[in-house]
Design an enzyme around this catalytic site. Structure first.
Site, PDB file in Angstrom:
ATOM      1  N   SER A 129       0.832  -1.206   0.000  1.00  0.00           N
ATOM      2  CA  SER A 129       0.000   0.000   0.000  1.00  0.00           C
ATOM      3  C   SER A 129       0.863   1.250   0.000  1.00  0.00           C
ATOM      4  O   SER A 129       1.965   1.256   0.556  1.00  0.00           O
ATOM      5  CB  SER A 129      -0.883  -0.012   1.254  1.00  0.00           C
ATOM      6  OG  SER A 129      -1.427   1.275   1.483  1.00  0.00           O
ATOM      7  N   TYR A 154      -2.225  -0.339  10.121  1.00  0.00           N
ATOM      8  CA  TYR A 154      -2.455  -0.902   8.781  1.00  0.00           C
ATOM      9  C   TYR A 154      -1.170  -0.810   7.955  1.00  0.00           C
ATOM     10  O   TYR A 154      -0.706  -1.790   7.367  1.00  0.00           O
ATOM     11  CB  TYR A 154      -3.595  -0.158   8.088  1.00  0.00           C
ATOM     12  CG  TYR A 154      -3.714  -0.467   6.611  1.00  0.00           C
ATOM     13  CD1 TYR A 154      -4.090  -1.737   6.177  1.00  0.00           C
ATOM     14  CD2 TYR A 154      -3.433   0.501   5.653  1.00  0.00           C
ATOM     15  CE1 TYR A 154      -4.183  -2.028   4.823  1.00  0.00           C
ATOM     16  CE2 TYR A 154      -3.530   0.220   4.296  1.00  0.00           C
ATOM     17  CZ  TYR A 154      -3.903  -1.044   3.886  1.00  0.00           C
ATOM     18  OH  TYR A 154      -3.987  -1.340   2.542  1.00  0.00           O
TER      19      TYR A 154
END
Ligand SMILES: NC(=O)c1ccc[n+]([C@@H]2O[C@H](COP(=O)([O-])OP(=O)(O)OC[C@H]3O[C@@H](n4cnc5c(N)ncnc54)[C@H](O)[C@@H]3O)[C@@H](O)[C@H]2O)c1
Length: 334
Positions: A129, A154
């Site tokens: 990501s 995350y």
């Protein structure tokens, strides 16, 4: 079934589109997903139901279930894996950290171990990501930049995935390619992300909360471009590295002002947005822009969809799926 491609997170936004593209080019695909309730499970079921194909098998399984995953891998014997299942979302990682550890850390190791022990896996492409760039201020974000300052759990789990893949590539020769996706949007998108959240609120006349007081830029990337980049990464087998692990940015490399994004949505929907400006939220970054030189060089990938076209397609899908066009909603259970 020597030539099966395993797609994890096959009911997800990106996974369902990748599975569909693989099937469309004649591949045999096995998909796995746990259909969890982080957001509307019905949307996940509807995504999978889009493609009924004898070459497609979907298995409901949790990555955290190590033995079930390992048995499945032994039975399927996939040669290539596109690993997209994860607990996504930056903000939710402050509410439910354990979901990220279970799916993204333990689940990732379970997948790598199952792949290694199955013996015949030649390539694992996995989702990282843009959030790994965390507090970096240098823009655009390059894969050569240091990424040791994540600002959400995350992001930390995604960076951990890259480090774990490096170990499996180095110690076991398992070829891995990590893709740092930048804010993906489009039809069948994620209801927890700004593009869909904003669009639905505008359709329904509800206010939209614009964080960072509107001073935000995002490298919004259209789903078809993301699928194209993911398949290019999967197909790239020519290079030989001593440690067969690489990471690429898949982003639009043309960041959009968030407020311009909202204006395009208003135009496509034909209704004004009720803007409510809010401060930055924990874990958010003000701007994301991808340096894609390496992606262009190695994969020949460049995004081609601008936000006018991409948001137009997203809004067309939204109208039909949620019944905003006045016709019955296309949601299977609605
Ligand atoms: N969409 C984006 O903008 C974006 C940006 C950066 C990275 N990513 C990454 O790309 C991947 C795909 O994202 P997406 O937008 O399609 O998300 P998504 O939430 O729509 O898809 C993920 C899928 O994985 C499944 N899943 C989650 N935990 C699981 C588990 N333990 N076992 C089995 N299945 C499980 C979910 O049910 C879901 O269907 C994720 O790894 C995400 O972190 C996405």
């Amino acid at each position: 079934m020597e030539d099966t491609v395993l797609v994890t997170g096959c009911a997800g936004f990106i996974g369902s589109a990748v599975a569909e593209a693989l099937l469309a080019r004649g591949e045999r695909v096995a998909g796995i997903d746990n259909f969890n309730a982080y957001y509307e499970p019905q949307l996940k079921r509807d995504r999978v139901a889009r493609r009924i194909d004898p070459a497609y098998r979907v298995v409901e399984i949790d990555l955290a279930d190590r033995s079930a995953l390992s048995s499945l891998m032994q039975a399927l014997r996939p040669v290539r894996i596109v690993h997209l299942a994860a607990q996504a979302g930056v903000r939710y990682s402050f509410e439910n950290p354990h979901a990220y550890i279970d799916s993204n850390v333990a689940g990732f190791v379970n997948l790598l171990e199952a792949a290694r022990t199955a013996g015949n896996v030649r390539h694992v492409v996995y989702a990282s990501s843009s959030s790994v760039y965390g507090a970096n201020t240098k823009q655009p974000f390059s894969i050569d930049d240091p990424v040791d300052r994540p600002i959400s759990l995350y992001a930390a789990t995604k960076r951990a995935n890259e480090l774990m893949a490096q170990v499996y590539a180095m110690q076991f020769g398992l070829r891995c390619t990590g893709l740092r996706y930048f804010t993906v949007y489009g039809p069948w998108g994620r209801p927890d992300m700004a593009p869909l959240k904003f669009a639905r609120a505008i359709f329904e006349g509800r206010p939209i909360e614009i964080y960072g007081e509107g001073d935000m830029r995002r490298d919004f990337t259209y789903i078809d471009d993301i699928v194209d980049g993911t398949l290019r990464a999967l197909d790239e087998t020519s290079r030989f590295d001593p440690v067969p692990h690489r990471v690429y940015n898949l982003g639009n490399h043309r960041p959009e002002e968030l407020l311009h994004f909202v204006e395009v949505l208003e135009r496509e929907i034909g209704k004004p947005a009720k803007r409510v400006f809010k401060p930055m939220q924990a874990g958010d970054v003000r701007s994301t822009a991808a340096d894609i030189d390496a992606t262009i060089g190695d994969l020949g990938w460049k995004p081609t969809t601008n936000i006018d076209v991409g948001l137009g397609a997203m809004v067309t899908w939204l109208r039909a799926y949620y019944g905003y066009d006045g016709r019955p909603s296309r949601r299977a259970m609605a």
